[in-house]
Design an enzyme around this catalytic site. Structure first.
Site, PDB file in Angstrom:
ATOM      1  N   ASP A 141      35.639  72.750  -1.697  1.00 43.93           N
ATOM      2  CA  ASP A 141      36.640  71.713  -1.379  1.00 43.93           C
ATOM      3  C   ASP A 141      36.055  70.596  -0.512  1.00 43.93           C
ATOM      4  O   ASP A 141      35.078  70.809   0.204  1.00 43.93           O
ATOM      5  CB  ASP A 141      37.832  72.344  -0.638  1.00 43.93           C
ATOM      6  CG  ASP A 141      37.402  73.030   0.649  1.00 43.93           C
ATOM      7  OD1 ASP A 141      36.409  73.781   0.611  1.00 43.93           O
ATOM      8  OD2 ASP A 141      38.037  72.799   1.691  1.00 43.93           O
ATOM      9  N   GLU A 142      36.685  69.473  -0.607  1.00 43.85           N
ATOM     10  CA  GLU A 142      36.456  68.332   0.298  1.00 43.85           C
ATOM     11  C   GLU A 142      34.985  68.055   0.584  1.00 43.85           C
ATOM     12  O   GLU A 142      34.624  67.768   1.724  1.00 43.85           O
ATOM     13  CB  GLU A 142      37.167  68.598   1.645  1.00 43.85           C
ATOM     14  CG  GLU A 142      38.659  68.719   1.527  1.00 43.85           C
ATOM     15  CD  GLU A 142      39.324  69.121   2.847  1.00 43.85           C
ATOM     16  OE1 GLU A 142      40.396  68.582   3.143  1.00 43.85           O
ATOM     17  OE2 GLU A 142      38.767  69.977   3.570  1.00 43.85           O
TER      18      GLU A 142
HETATM   19  C1  TNX Z   1      42.512  71.225   3.957  1.00 43.14           C
HETATM   20  S1  TNX Z   1      42.857  73.154   1.816  1.00 43.14           S
HETATM   21  C2  TNX Z   1      41.393  72.043   3.889  1.00 43.14           C
HETATM   22  C3  TNX Z   1      40.975  72.782   5.084  1.00 43.14           C
HETATM   23  C4  TNX Z   1      41.824  72.458   6.282  1.00 43.14           C
HETATM   24  C5  TNX Z   1      43.276  72.359   5.866  1.00 43.14           C
HETATM   25  C6  TNX Z   1      44.208  72.141   7.006  1.00 43.14           C
HETATM   26  C7  TNX Z   1      41.377  73.011   1.738  1.00 43.14           C
HETATM   27  C8  TNX Z   1      40.770  73.598   0.567  1.00 43.14           C
HETATM   28  N1  TNX Z   1      40.746  72.357   2.726  1.00 43.14           N
HETATM   29  O1  TNX Z   1      39.617  72.543   5.351  1.00 43.14           O
HETATM   30  O2  TNX Z   1      41.647  73.457   7.218  1.00 43.14           O
HETATM   31  O3  TNX Z   1      43.417  71.316   4.956  1.00 43.14           O
HETATM   32  O4  TNX Z   1      45.545  72.243   6.605  1.00 43.14           O
END
Ligand code: TNX
Length: 528
Positions: free
Chosen positions: A339-340
């Site tokens: 993710d991200e």
């Molecule tokens: C998004 S959900 C993220 C996390 C954060 C979260 C906080 C996701 C796959 N990545 O790194 O902790 O939001 O709500």
């Protein structure tokens, strides 16, 4: 004539009686089994209008000499002993034992296909309780129903007075989804083995069967890797806010795995990559493209770190980590995060995810990843965990992947209940108890239907959650709702009916010492 002293004695007696009646009324077991407040709501209940009463001579019998089934019997005995004060023994019997006992049996192979892997049948008569299942897992789930059918005070750790009544009838019960989980982020804040075990007790009580541990992120590496010792030693040294962090030794991780196994829970370990990797990049200079180790990080920004995609050592590192983790993990999945990864170029991200999938598969495990991985070529049997991006979920489905549903605006346990909630975040939504319950995994995304959904997972990210007390506040009372979405057919779910059952669970939360959010949307029935 009644004098003053008598008068006040009578008044005191009346107040006492009224109080007593009130408390016992709220704790009273209905003789109608279909009125039970069990969560998740069982698939079918047939009531016969009487009571079975647990007595001091009640024992638990199991059929056969299987150690595993005896252990399940013992689990129930241990739950019942403290509050009833009865010395409940676990014994074996080939036939249904005499009156007053509980009997656990496995069904003959393939005699009931409807119950599946985790289903059970519970037959309660005035004389006995009979619990049957295809597998030990089903018996374990059925035991949770027995606990919930008894008065809430059964969950107390000290001796209480009975009667210990259960209404009679038959429950036939099995889950809609095979994957019903919770994720705990132990990276942003570290949680001890004891805290993790406590959470698993709660999952077991609501028949959930997966605990996903987010073991690495920018702020901390939480699992000992023997071939790369600095990951945990250095990378596990801190957490959000600068606290001391921590990590699980391989022995401790195995302890978690075993505790899970005894509760028919599967551990899904996650190593997040190629982003969310600062703790690893800080531990080994070689993992960085510029050859320099980064500083440990204690803030809550996301998207700034990435593994060095072009270097061979990156894949040696991943292979070593996955190999050690796979050897410690009996469950089928390794979660690769994904993710991200905002600091990884798309043209690097795609081949990276493709390679990592091969590494996981070569180590004998199935790949789970956040839905971001759907832009790569998903291999067979890969599961994409949907959290925010509908396009990604659709892309995953188009590639034949199953979807694990964790929509952030419905199933993120770190989302605040409302504007007044002190802990948590609200970037995706405020999630009140009704909103957490009123959705269906198969209708939320237009092209993701029943055939695509593996199950549901509620995620607790812990940037703002620092200890068990705070964890409980975010988890309860939303957890039973997620458990019900995962277990009970949607046709049997309705918020107005559910909230009454949830209100009755308040007594159970109290008995178990759970710190829960007393939402005003729920008609709590908790004796003061
Ligand atoms: C998004 S959900 C993220 C996390 C954060 C979260 C906080 C996701 C796959 N990545 O790194 O902790 O939001 O709500």
């Amino acid at each position: 004539m009644i004098d003053k002293k008598q008068n006040s004695t009578i008044a005191a007696f009346m107040v006492f009686t009224m109080l007593f009646v009130q408390v016992s009324a709220s704790a009273k077991t209905s003789s109608d089994l279909s009125k039970t407040d069990v969560i998740p709501k069982p698939v079918t209940i047939t009531a016969t209008g009487g009571y079975f009463v647990l007595k001091s001579h009640t024992d638990i019998y199991v059929r056969g000499e299987s150690k595993e089934i005896k252990q399940i019997g013992q689990y129930l005995a241990d739950k019942l002993k403290l509050s009833t004060g009865y010395s409940i023994d676990v014994k074996t019997a080939e036939k249904v034992p005499g009156s007053g006992n509980i009997y656990l049996t496995l069904l003959e192979k393939s005699s009931s296909s409807i119950l599946g892997e985790e289903g059970y049948e519970l037959i309660i008569t005035k004389k006995q309780i009979l619990l049957k299942a295809n597998n030990p897992a089903g018996l374990f789930r059925g035991i949770q129903t027995i606990r919930q059918l008894l008065p809430a005070k059964i969950e107390l750790a000290s001796k209480q007075t009975g009667p210990w009544k259960i209404s009679t009838g038959t429950i036939t019960d099995y889950p809609v989804y095979s994957y019903r989980g919770v994720m705990l982020d132990v990276s942003r804040h570290f949680f001890s083995v004891g805290d993790v075990e406590k959470l698993m007790d709660y999952l077991a009580y609501y028949k959930m069967n997966i605990l996903h541990l987010h073991l690495s992120d920018d702020q901390g590496w939480r699992i000992e890797i023997k071939s790369w010792p600095e990951l945990a030693k250095h990378g596990g040294n801190t957490q959000v806010g600068g606290g001391k962090g921590g990590y699980y030794t391989q022995e401790q991780y195995s302890e978690i795995v075993n505790y899970a196994k005894e509760r028919y829970i599967t551990i899904v370990p996650e190593i997040d990559m190629p982003g969310h990797t600062n703790a690893a990049l800080a531990s080994y200079a070689d993992l960085n493209c510029n050859g320099k180790a980064t500083e440990l990080y204690t803030g809550i920004n996301v998207g700034f770190s990435t593994l060095c995609i072009a270097q061979n050592i990156t894949y040696k590192f991943i292979d070593d980590v996955i190999r050690e983790l796979a050897a410690l993990t009996p469950g089928p999945y390794i979660h690769i995060g994904g993710d991200e990864s905002r600091s990884t170029k798309r043209e690097d991200y795609i081949p990276f995810i493709n390679k990592v999938q091969d590494i996981v598969i070569a180590n004998g495990k199935q790949v789970l990843g956040w839905d971001d991985i759907a832009i790569a070529s998903l291999k067979q049997n890969v599961v994409a965990q949907h959290w925010a991006n509908v396009k990604n979920a659709n892309m995953a489905v188009d590639q034949g992947a199953k979807i694990l549903m964790s929509p952030a605006n419905k199933a993120y346990l770190d989302m605040q209940y409302d504007k007044s909630t002190k802990l948590g975040l609200h970037w995706a939504a405020y999630i009140e108890v009704d909103s957490a319950y009123i959705w269906d995994p198969t209708t939320l995304i237009p092209r993701v239907g029943k055939e695509n959904v593996l199950g549901i997972e509620a995620a607790l990210w812990t940037e703002t959650i620092t200890n068990l007390h705070e964890m409980e506040y975010m988890v309860f009372p939303r957890l039973p709702g997620y458990a019900e979405i995962g277990w009970t057919p949607s046709s049997g779910r309705n918020w107005n009916e559910y909230k009454v059952r949830l209100g009755k669970q308040g007594e159970r939360f109290k008995a178990m010492g759970i710190n829960y959010y007393p939402s005003r949307l729920v008609p709590w029935e908790v004796a003061k």
